[in-house]
Design a protein around this motif. Structure first.
Motif, short mmCIF file in Angstrom:
data_model
loop_
_atom_site.label_atom_id
_atom_site.label_comp_id
_atom_site.label_asym_id
_atom_site.label_seq_id
_atom_site.Cartn_x
_atom_site.Cartn_y
_atom_site.Cartn_z
N GLU A 3 0.83 -1.21 0.00
CA GLU A 3 0.00 0.00 0.00
C GLU A 3 0.86 1.26 0.00
O GLU A 3 0.53 2.24 -0.67
CB GLU A 3 -0.95 -0.01 1.20
N ALA A 4 1.96 1.26 0.74
CA ALA A 4 2.86 2.42 0.75
C ALA A 4 3.50 2.62 -0.61
O ALA A 4 3.65 3.76 -1.07
CB ALA A 4 3.93 2.24 1.83
N GLU A 5 3.89 1.54 -1.28
CA GLU A 5 4.43 1.65 -2.64
C GLU A 5 3.40 2.24 -3.59
O GLU A 5 3.71 3.09 -4.42
CB GLU A 5 4.90 0.29 -3.14
N GLU A 6 2.15 1.78 -3.48
CA GLU A 6 1.08 2.28 -4.35
C GLU A 6 0.82 3.76 -4.12
O GLU A 6 0.53 4.50 -5.06
CB GLU A 6 -0.20 1.47 -4.13
N ARG A 7 0.93 4.22 -2.87
CA ARG A 7 0.73 5.64 -2.56
C ARG A 7 1.93 6.47 -2.99
O ARG A 7 1.87 7.68 -3.04
CB ARG A 7 0.52 5.82 -1.05
#
Length: 134
Positions: A21-25
């Protein structure tokens, strides 16, 4: 700040989900050093002696406790004795090593236990003769 791990969710999958999720954000896009290899040597943010370790590494130095150094010396000496040019030289190498082991056993030093006993010189000489037939 991350959320608490919900009960019943596998720990690894919880961490993987947070990273994904952090990579996607895009949270990792502007990190310093992105796309570059990690620096060699100890991390100065966690080790106050980092500079000593880096200097020793640059100079090709290392430190072992006396017992670990003797274990390493024993390993190297036994290899050298088996390949020695003469039986006399092989015997001398092991005899000198045994003297050091006896001193270390009589006068223990701080650190890990030695874990060595004097080697059988006759057995080593027999092995030397097997490897070097006349």
């Amino acid at each position: 700040m991350t959320e608490r791990k919900p009960p019943g969710v596998d720990f690894e999958s919880w961490i993987d989900k947070q990273i994904r999720e952090a990579e996607e954000r895009g949270d990792f896009d502007a990190l310093p050093g992105k796309g570059k290899p990690l620096p060699e040597g100890p991390d100065p943010t966690y080790d106050e002696m980092w500079w000593v370790k880096r200097k020793m590494a640059n100079e090709g130095l290392s430190y072992l406790s006396p017992t670990l150094a003797l274990r390493k010396e024993a390993e190297d000496t036994l290899a050298a004795a088996v390949d020695a040019p003469s039986e006399h030289m092989a015997r001398r190498l092991v005899t000198e090593l045994n003297d050091k082991i006896r001193v270390a056993l009589r006068n223990p030093t701080p650190g890990p236990p030695l874990g060595l006993v004097p080697y059988d010189v006759e057995e080593l000489a027999r092995q030397w003769r097997e490897r070097h037939p006349a």
